[in-house]
Design a protein around this motif. Sequence first.
Motif, PDB file in Angstrom:
ATOM      1  N   UNK A 168       0.823  -1.201   0.000  1.00  0.00           N
ATOM      2  CA  UNK A 168       0.000   0.000   0.000  1.00  0.00           C
ATOM      3  C   UNK A 168       0.862   1.258   0.000  1.00  0.00           C
ATOM      4  N   UNK A 169       1.937   1.254   0.783  1.00  0.00           N
ATOM      5  CA  UNK A 169       2.815   2.418   0.865  1.00  0.00           C
ATOM      6  C   UNK A 169       3.514   2.666  -0.471  1.00  0.00           C
ATOM      7  N   UNK A 170       3.918   1.599  -1.142  1.00  0.00           N
ATOM      8  CA  UNK A 170       4.584   1.731  -2.441  1.00  0.00           C
ATOM      9  C   UNK A 170       3.630   2.307  -3.472  1.00  0.00           C
ATOM     10  N   UNK A 171       2.386   1.858  -3.455  1.00  0.00           N
ATOM     11  CA  UNK A 171       1.423   2.398  -4.421  1.00  0.00           C
ATOM     12  C   UNK A 171       1.094   3.855  -4.130  1.00  0.00           C
ATOM     13  N   UNK A 172       1.033   4.221  -2.858  1.00  0.00           N
ATOM     14  CA  UNK A 172       0.810   5.626  -2.510  1.00  0.00           C
ATOM     15  C   UNK A 172       1.966   6.494  -2.985  1.00  0.00           C
ATOM     16  N   UNK A 173       3.188   5.968  -2.849  1.00  0.00           N
ATOM     17  CA  UNK A 173       4.364   6.698  -3.324  1.00  0.00           C
ATOM     18  C   UNK A 173       4.308   6.860  -4.834  1.00  0.00           C
ATOM     19  N   UNK A 174       3.914   5.814  -5.513  1.00  0.00           N
ATOM     20  CA  UNK A 174       3.784   5.858  -6.974  1.00  0.00           C
ATOM     21  C   UNK A 174       2.777   6.926  -7.390  1.00  0.00           C
ATOM     22  N   UNK A 175       1.649   6.970  -6.716  1.00  0.00           N
ATOM     23  CA  UNK A 175       0.613   7.952  -7.044  1.00  0.00           C
ATOM     24  C   UNK A 175       1.082   9.374  -6.778  1.00  0.00           C
ATOM     25  N   UNK A 176       1.912   9.545  -5.754  1.00  0.00           N
ATOM     26  CA  UNK A 176       2.391  10.885  -5.386  1.00  0.00           C
ATOM     27  C   UNK A 176       3.448  11.405  -6.358  1.00  0.00           C
ATOM     28  N   UNK A 177       4.189  10.500  -6.983  1.00  0.00           N
ATOM     29  CA  UNK A 177       5.336  10.918  -7.781  1.00  0.00           C
ATOM     30  C   UNK A 177       5.110  10.872  -9.286  1.00  0.00           C
ATOM     31  N   UNK A 178       4.164  10.091  -9.752  1.00  0.00           N
ATOM     32  CA  UNK A 178       4.081   9.827 -11.190  1.00  0.00           C
ATOM     33  C   UNK A 178       3.631  11.029 -12.014  1.00  0.00           C
ATOM     34  N   UNK A 179       2.953  12.019 -11.412  1.00  0.00           N
ATOM     35  CA  UNK A 179       2.432  13.149 -12.178  1.00  0.00           C
ATOM     36  C   UNK A 179       3.238  14.431 -11.995  1.00  0.00           C
ATOM     37  N   UNK A 180       4.462  14.301 -11.518  1.00  0.00           N
ATOM     38  CA  UNK A 180       5.292  15.495 -11.381  1.00  0.00           C
ATOM     39  C   UNK A 180       5.559  16.115 -12.741  1.00  0.00           C
ATOM     40  N   UNK A 181       5.657  17.440 -12.801  1.00  0.00           N
ATOM     41  CA  UNK A 181       6.036  18.073 -14.066  1.00  0.00           C
ATOM     42  C   UNK A 181       7.399  17.544 -14.520  1.00  0.00           C
ATOM     43  N   UNK A 182       7.536  17.368 -15.809  1.00  0.00           N
ATOM     44  CA  UNK A 182       8.787  16.814 -16.324  1.00  0.00           C
ATOM     45  C   UNK A 182       9.834  17.910 -16.432  1.00  0.00           C
ATOM     46  N   UNK A 183      10.866  17.772 -15.641  1.00  0.00           N
ATOM     47  CA  UNK A 183      12.011  18.686 -15.687  1.00  0.00           C
ATOM     48  C   UNK A 183      13.239  17.838 -15.972  1.00  0.00           C
ATOM     49  N   UNK A 184      13.948  18.159 -17.032  1.00  0.00           N
ATOM     50  CA  UNK A 184      15.126  17.384 -17.419  1.00  0.00           C
ATOM     51  C   UNK A 184      16.354  17.947 -16.712  1.00  0.00           C
ATOM     52  N   UNK A 185      16.909  17.204 -15.754  1.00  0.00           N
ATOM     53  CA  UNK A 185      18.050  17.724 -14.999  1.00  0.00           C
ATOM     54  C   UNK A 185      19.290  17.959 -15.865  1.00  0.00           C
ATOM     55  N   UNK A 186      19.327  17.333 -17.038  1.00  0.00           N
ATOM     56  CA  UNK A 186      20.505  17.465 -17.894  1.00  0.00           C
ATOM     57  C   UNK A 186      20.373  18.620 -18.885  1.00  0.00           C
ATOM     58  N   UNK A 187      19.217  19.240 -18.963  1.00  0.00           N
ATOM     59  CA  UNK A 187      18.991  20.322 -19.913  1.00  0.00           C
ATOM     60  C   UNK A 187      19.353  21.653 -19.269  1.00  0.00           C
TER      61      UNK A 187
END
Length: 331
Positions: A149-168
Amino acid sequence: MIFENLPTTPTSEELIDKAFSRAARAGRAKGGVEAQQSMLQTAANITSDNLANVVTAWPDFEYEGEVHPFYYELADAILAGEGEANADGVDDLRQSLSEVMWASRKAREIHGEYQSKLRKTDVDTARKHRKQAFARLADIVEQVEEDLLAINEARNALRDLPEIDPEEPTIVVAGYPNVGKSSFVNGVTNARGETASYPFTTTGIGVGHLERDHVRYQLVDTPGLLDRPAEERNEIESQAASAVEHVADCVLVLVDPSEACGYPLADQLELRDAIEARFEDAPVLTICNKADRSRAVEADRYMSVETGEGVEEVLEAAVAAIDYEPELPSR
């Protein structure tokens, strides 16, 4: 984005139902002791493989280079905020992933232990051993129910972050609210279609792109993080602001000397000074916006997003400050 394609994590009940229903079908295709062996192997394989897949779907937070420091700190901040009091963010997630991998290995061990018992026995005894193995498999999965359950909650919290390319090469736009940050980013990039919300901000993070001399630059507007003094941010916001340091190649601090934004110029400059102190490894440029109303401030560049005056010069200054040289492909 590194967390975008994480699959949904099954619950313990879903996994047990899947393993045992598939096992029942496998058993019907055979007879006698062989049917019990097939059922055990199917249930154990599905249990072990699905649990292992939960873990391997995630990037390795411990392996240097697998997760950029920007995303590591951001994930740590978000998960600490999503969790219970005193949650440890990424450390808690790693612990849950470790527990699930333990359960996967344990399912393999149970299979090996009981499969040997089924080789030389009668059907009734084989059925008895198979049922015992099923009970232990179910018990193992139920032991990691909270971790799943904790892993799925983490997945839900992180999967929709705005895409920022750290290498750009990245230009971070900072300053108090209403000084024109979003209007600037939206005006010079396509950020209108690339705005999303972090769990700890009240408004969307603006991410846009532009090209100069065939190099793509990333502009990031961070409301809720770099738009007020550090003492006014909570712990999670402070850590998220820290994450931005890992991607900033140049910081534009917009100030409004007309004070139409609602904040005294002295406070705006104090925030500018704090940002300069924090972003030691990136050039910080003071940009006077709304220059058509007032220029009563010492700044690196003057512009008016509303009229367009000086906007191109600000972009040129940022690009020059970054001084990015793309790597040429080797012959």
